[in-house]
Design an enzyme around this catalytic site. Structure first.
Site, PDB file in Angstrom:
ATOM      1  N   HIS A 276       0.833  -1.230  -0.162  1.00  0.00           N
ATOM      2  CA  HIS A 276      -0.148   0.036   0.011  1.00  0.00           C
ATOM      3  C   HIS A 276       0.814   1.294  -0.198  1.00  0.00           C
ATOM      4  O   HIS A 276       0.914   2.075  -0.858  1.00  0.00           O
ATOM      5  CB  HIS A 276      -1.083  -0.013   1.055  1.00  0.00           C
ATOM      6  CG  HIS A 276      -2.237  -1.203   0.974  1.00  0.00           C
ATOM      7  ND1 HIS A 276      -2.704  -1.343   0.167  1.00  0.00           N
ATOM      8  CD2 HIS A 276      -2.236  -1.923   2.071  1.00  0.00           C
ATOM      9  CE1 HIS A 276      -3.587  -2.371   0.313  1.00  0.00           C
ATOM     10  NE2 HIS A 276      -3.321  -3.063   1.421  1.00  0.00           N
ATOM     11  N   ASP A 327      -5.359  -7.808  -3.563  1.00  0.00           N
ATOM     12  CA  ASP A 327      -5.547  -7.505  -2.313  1.00  0.00           C
ATOM     13  C   ASP A 327      -7.019  -7.966  -1.869  1.00  0.00           C
ATOM     14  O   ASP A 327      -7.118  -9.205  -1.607  1.00  0.00           O
ATOM     15  CB  ASP A 327      -5.279  -6.045  -1.891  1.00  0.00           C
ATOM     16  CG  ASP A 327      -5.603  -5.652  -0.467  1.00  0.00           C
ATOM     17  OD1 ASP A 327      -5.284  -6.604   0.362  1.00  0.00           O
ATOM     18  OD2 ASP A 327      -5.514  -4.527   0.131  1.00  0.00           O
TER      19      ASP A 327
HETATM   20 ZN    ZN Z   1      -3.736  -6.828   2.293  1.00  0.00          ZN
END
Ligand code: ZN
Length: 461
Positions: A276, A327
């Site tokens: 991220h 994700d």
């Molecule tokens: Zn994750």
């Protein structure tokens, strides 16, 4: 030998016409011929012809089970500031229902979708280890082995990252409710990691096992240090600086912002992948770019969760490495992840072709960056069409009307910005030809199993 013959291929030196890629029985690329050397083919070779051949990127971050929740988290709760934290609540409720069989079927389904989208590899950040309530299964690596069984069925390349998840936050509160299925202390995690490493041995030789501390919120500084020694050269992944609330929590507890703290306290290098990094200050972006680590970007999920925007423009200018992951698996699309990454930069900066360089178009620069960065993060010799690499390859549909008259970078830009994954015709993972004519070779049975799970779960969410 199997030969894949392409009218054009993206090789490390750029676009080349009339390329013949030889794939050995072990799934590695053994020859790359073009021009005059193309006549080196032998009459015994089995030749498969395609139009445009690309290296296939790894999907460097996935939580497979979350695929079954896609579309269920778009309502607001009673809290008008509804956010990420409400999404997590639904996830924990969902978790209580999943059996090992369910997890295997969901994982196979999402791996099939990854392959059909063009990803040769699933880097699975796997933190669902235990039974509801928090006890291990008889086999502590039961659920890791279910991920492996799904990979055996789908033929996707697997980098399994067993996750160490100790606490519910920086104040070291215990994990509660659905989260208890994630919880491991250090001894349990070491046992789990050993068993999971054993459990994947039945998979092909391109399989990798790495290590993943969940985040600075969920693992103590002491344990973060210790688990770096479990497999010192294997991929080492961690969520980092995703949400403002998380940055504030780490800052309050540990005295520094997450990236600042990590770079002061760990030797972050090329085996690290930090997922991220949507909440970085400029000096943190620079530190990450200099480190050789990969920034694991998940633009569709980060958009869905409202995480923020990674500073790709400055980071790539400073030589930083990136890869792409799906994700939460709310949507599996390679082309859309890449498009969303660039569009996020444009929306922030009021710019166009944000990640293009003077030499390369947007699509070309992003695609090559994520192919190489994804391979690095997966611990996989891949990401380029080159002798010795695993044959992780994508062929695009030569008959697609949007590709008429397009070649090279313009064709890649068309795939990413004007098209979608239906343009993906064939995908090979370490030479395993799992997607043909746009469909996974086991699609029907994988979809049937997934539908059974969803019918069972349906009314309970
Ligand atoms: Zn994750």
């Amino acid at each position: 030998m199997k030969i894949i013959s392409a009218k054009q291929a993206l090789l490390p030196q750029g676009w080349v016409s009339d390329v013949h890629v030889g794939v050995g029985a072990d799934g590695r690329i053994v020859s790359v011929n073009y021009g005059d050397s193309a006549s080196l083919k032998s009459s015994d070779d089995e030749v498969y012809s395609v139009e445009t051949l690309l290296p296939s990127p790894a999907n460097l971050h996935s939580h497979a089970f979350q695929r079954a929740m896609a579309g269920l988290t778009e309502k607001r709760g009673p809290d008008p500031r509804d956010s990420f934290w409400t999404w997590r609540k639904l996830m924990y409720k969902f978790l209580d229902q999943l059996t090992p069989d369910d997890i295997e079927a969901i994982t196979a389904f999402v791996q099939m979708e990854m392959l059909e989208a063009g990803y040769a590899t699933n880097v699975e950040f796997h933190y669902l280890h235990k039974q509801p309530g928090g006890a291990f299964y008889d086999n502590p690596a039961e659920l890791s082995e279910r991920i492996a069984a799904a990979a055996e069925l789908t033929g996707v390349g697997l980098t399994l990252l067993p996750v160490h998840y100790q606490y519910g936050g920086c104040d070291q509160r215990p994990l509660k409710g659905g989260q208890q299925r994630f919880s491991t202390d250090l001894i349990e995690f070491e046992l789990l990691w050993e068993r999971a490493s054993e459990g994947v041995k039945k998979l092909p030789a391109d399989t990798v096992v790495g290590v993943a501390p969940h985040s600075l919120r969920a693992v103590s500084p002491e344990n973060l240090k210790i688990i770096q020694q479990i497999a010192p050269s294997a991929p080492f992944h961690m969520h980092l600086a995703e949400q403002i609330q998380e940055v504030e929590e780490v800052q309050a507890a540990w005295g520094a912002r997450p990236v600042e703290w990590l770079f002061d306290n760990a030797a972050v290098d090329a085996r690290w992948c930090l997922i991220h990094c949507t909440q970085l200050l400029p000096h943190e972006t620079s530190a990450l770019a200099r480190s050789g680590a990969v920034a694991g970007l998940c633009p569709i999920t980060e958009s869905s969760l409202g995480d923020g925007i990674f500073d790709g423009v400055s980071y790539l200018e400073q030589g930083g490495r990136i890869g792409i992951g799906s994700d939460s698996n709310i949507r599996i699309s390679l082309s859309e992840e890449l498009r969303t990454l660039d569009y996020s930069q444009r929306l922030r900066d009021h710019s166009r072709a944000a990640l293009a360089s003077a030499e390369q178009s947007t699509g070309r620069r992003i695609f090559e960056s994520v192919a190489e960065g994804g391979a690095q993060a997966a611990g996989r010799a891949s990401g380029r069409i080159k002798i010795g690499m695993w044959a992780d390859l994508i062929a695009l549909d030569g008959d697609h009307p949007d590709f008429i008259g397009r070649q090279g970078d313009a064709l890649l830009d068309t795939f990413i910005f004007a098209g979608d994954d239906r343009m993906v015709q064939d995908v090979w993972s370490a030479g395993r030809h799992q997607v043909r004519a746009g469909q996974h070779i086991q699609r029907d049975s994988i979809v049937d199993s997934y539908k059974c799970v969803m019918k069972k779960l349906g009314g309970n969410l």
